[in-house]
Write an enzyme that holds these catalytic residues in place. Structure first.
Site, PDB file in Angstrom:
ATOM      1  N   CYS A 187       0.833  -1.205   0.000  1.00 23.45           N
ATOM      2  CA  CYS A 187       0.000   0.000   0.000  1.00 23.45           C
ATOM      3  C   CYS A 187       0.865   1.252   0.000  1.00 23.45           C
ATOM      4  CB  CYS A 187      -0.920   0.010   1.215  1.00 23.45           C
ATOM      5  SG  CYS A 187      -2.307  -1.097   1.114  1.00 23.45           S
ATOM      6  N   VAL A 188       1.176   1.731  -1.179  1.00 20.00           N
ATOM      7  CA  VAL A 188       1.984   2.938  -1.311  1.00 20.00           C
ATOM      8  C   VAL A 188       1.288   3.961  -2.202  1.00 20.00           C
ATOM      9  CG1 VAL A 188       4.173   3.894  -2.151  1.00 20.00           C
ATOM     10  CG2 VAL A 188       4.168   1.746  -0.864  1.00 20.00           C
ATOM     11  N   GLN A 206      -1.400  -8.074 -35.188  1.00 16.32           N
ATOM     12  CA  GLN A 206      -1.219  -7.749 -36.603  1.00 16.32           C
ATOM     13  C   GLN A 206      -1.128  -9.013 -37.452  1.00 16.32           C
ATOM     14  OE1 GLN A 206      -1.375  -4.605 -37.495  1.00 16.32           O
ATOM     15  NE2 GLN A 206      -1.157  -4.979 -39.689  1.00 16.32           N
ATOM     16  N   GLY A 250      -4.408 -10.515 -37.925  1.00 11.76           N
ATOM     17  CA  GLY A 250      -5.319  -9.714 -38.733  1.00 11.76           C
ATOM     18  C   GLY A 250      -6.620  -9.452 -37.991  1.00 11.76           C
ATOM     19  N   GLU A 295       4.681  -0.614 -10.753  1.00 13.82           N
ATOM     20  CA  GLU A 295       6.027  -0.737 -10.175  1.00 13.82           C
ATOM     21  C   GLU A 295       7.033   0.197 -10.849  1.00 13.82           C
ATOM     22  OE1 GLU A 295       7.829  -4.097  -8.543  1.00 13.82           O
ATOM     23  OE2 GLU A 295       5.976  -5.246  -8.380  1.00 13.82           O
TER      24      GLU A 295
END
Length: 421
Positions: free
Chosen positions: A159-160, A374, A377, A401
């Site tokens: 918890c930061v 890609q 398709g 992070e």
């Protein structure tokens, strides 16, 4: 019987780890002149890797799409990972864990992420939450809070982050005021992974209200029981990707924490919180590599099956070159996290390498996921195929992070300092 099996599994894997470290040490002394180092994994590391790979392919991949759609927390998978020794493996042996190093943990993480990064993130959040206690906790704190994680499949959280303090950790507003033998905590945290599932939290709060005091002395790190009165857990957030991971906001209203739950001492919290990243960023990078490898494999499989203009996709030079570039990138990203993990396991400060690994692997995960879409398709844009999920899941690797931009600031700072010296 289940408990006995778990204890037996712990003992077996603890022995394997001891042998692994011993072989590593012996190998280092027996190297031929000029060989430098080896890319060969030990037999025990191969076992850890194979166990995680089998679990990911046989148990995670088949159910990952459903967890992605429902957003349900994957506790059955987490429990199974715990039974296999694939979670909390870095907890010291003195607390009932396996005491694995960062390199070994990265091997496991890459395989789990290959299966589903949402599941892997839920598991990896434990590592981040526990790391401050591993690094800075006293014996009593370690046995109490880490020991319980080896007896039951429990979760914890880091918890930061706050609504207005993400990359700028020094901007944290959550306050801790000492009153007698307790600290009273008030504030709000945001984007907390495992926030609604954790048994306890590592919490960073400002204990010195003087704005002129440097961050290195202004914050204190606490271990906070999740069921402490005054803690209000917010709703589960619906995110773009990694949807089965539990992400929430948490409010702390006159939460009383005993002074025994302070890590090291008042004012030491910022250094503890930042120090944890040197050990967890390599594993985050390993998770990104796992996703990238999955993208490459899915794209290759599709290119070997799909035909256009009378021949297989892979027979078109443009597609084969794209696959070649993807392969190059994933191999280099893998080497980057392995170097970062090796550095910290060798007892050296690895901030430079950890940030390189985190930034590079996060970028590569996004590039390869996009390339996979890609190659597929129109099918790649459809939820019936796996690569659109990979593309959604990949983005967070450039954010949590430490963002990709923050990593570059760290790398530049470390590089310039190295050059000057």
């Amino acid at each position: 019987m289940a408990a006995a099996f778990r204890r037996g599994c712990r003992v077996l894997r603890s022995v394997s780890h001891f042998e692994c470290r011993t072989q590593h040490s012996k190998a280092a002394h027996k190297q031929e002149p000029g060989l430098g180092f080896s890319f060969e994994l030990t037999e025990q590391q191969k076992e850890f890797q194979a166990t995680a790979r089998k679990f990911a392919r046989e148990e995670i991949i088949p159910v990952a799409p459903e967890y992605d759609k429902s957003g349900e927390y994957p506790f059955p998978l987490i429990k199974r990972a715990w039974e296999l020794g694939l979670i909390n493996a870095h907890i010291p042996e003195s607390c009932g864990g396996l005491g694995l190093g960062t390199f070994d943990a990265c091997l496991i993480t890459e395989e789990l992420a290959y299966g589903c990064t949402g599941v892997q993130t839920a598991i990896e959040a434990n590592s981040l939450g526990q790391m401050p206690v591993i690094l800075a906790g006293n014996d009593q704190q370690k046995k109490k809070y880490l020991g319980r994680m080896t007896e039951q499949p429990m979760m914890c959280a880091y918890c930061v982050t706050e609504p207005s303090a993400g990359s700028d950790v020094a901007a944290i507003k959550t306050k801790a005021e000492k009153k007698g033998d307790e600290y009273v905590i008030n504030g709000q945290k945001m984007w907390i992974t495992n926030g609604g599932k954790a048994n306890w939290y590592f919490l960073l709060a400002r204990s010195n209200p003087d704005p002129k005091v440097p961050a290195s002395k202004a914050f204190t790190g606490f271990i906070v029981e999740a069921d402490t009165p005054g803690i209000h857990i917010g709703k589960k957030e619906l995110n773009m990707g990694q949807r089965c991971s539990d992400t929430r906001g948490i409010a702390f209203e006159d939460v009383r924490v005993p002074k025994e739950n302070v890590l090291i001492g008042e004012g030491a919290g910022f250094k503890i919180a930042m120090g944890a990243f040197d050990r967890t960023r390599p594993t985050v990078a390993a998770g990104a590599v796992g996703l990238a490898q999955r993208a490459l494999d899915e794209a290759t499989k599709y290119a070997l099956d799909r035909k256009t203009f009378g021949k297989l996709l892979v027979e078109h030079q443009g597609v084969s070159f794209l696959l070649a570039e993807m392969a190059m990138k994933v191999e280099l990203a893998r080497l980057s996290y392995q170097r970062a993990a090796w550095e910290v396991d060798s007892g050296r400060r690895n901030t430079y390498y950890a940030s390189i690994a985190k930034a590079f692997a996060g970028d590569i995960a996004n590039q390869l996921a996009t390339d996979a879409v890609q190659i597929f398709g129109g099918y790649g844009f459809n939820t019936e195929y796996p690569v659109e999920k990979l593309m959604r899941d990949a983005k967070i690797y450039q954010i949590y992070e430490g963002t990709a931009q923050i990593q570059r600031l760290i790398i530049a700072r470390e590089h310039i300092e190295k050059y000057k010296n």
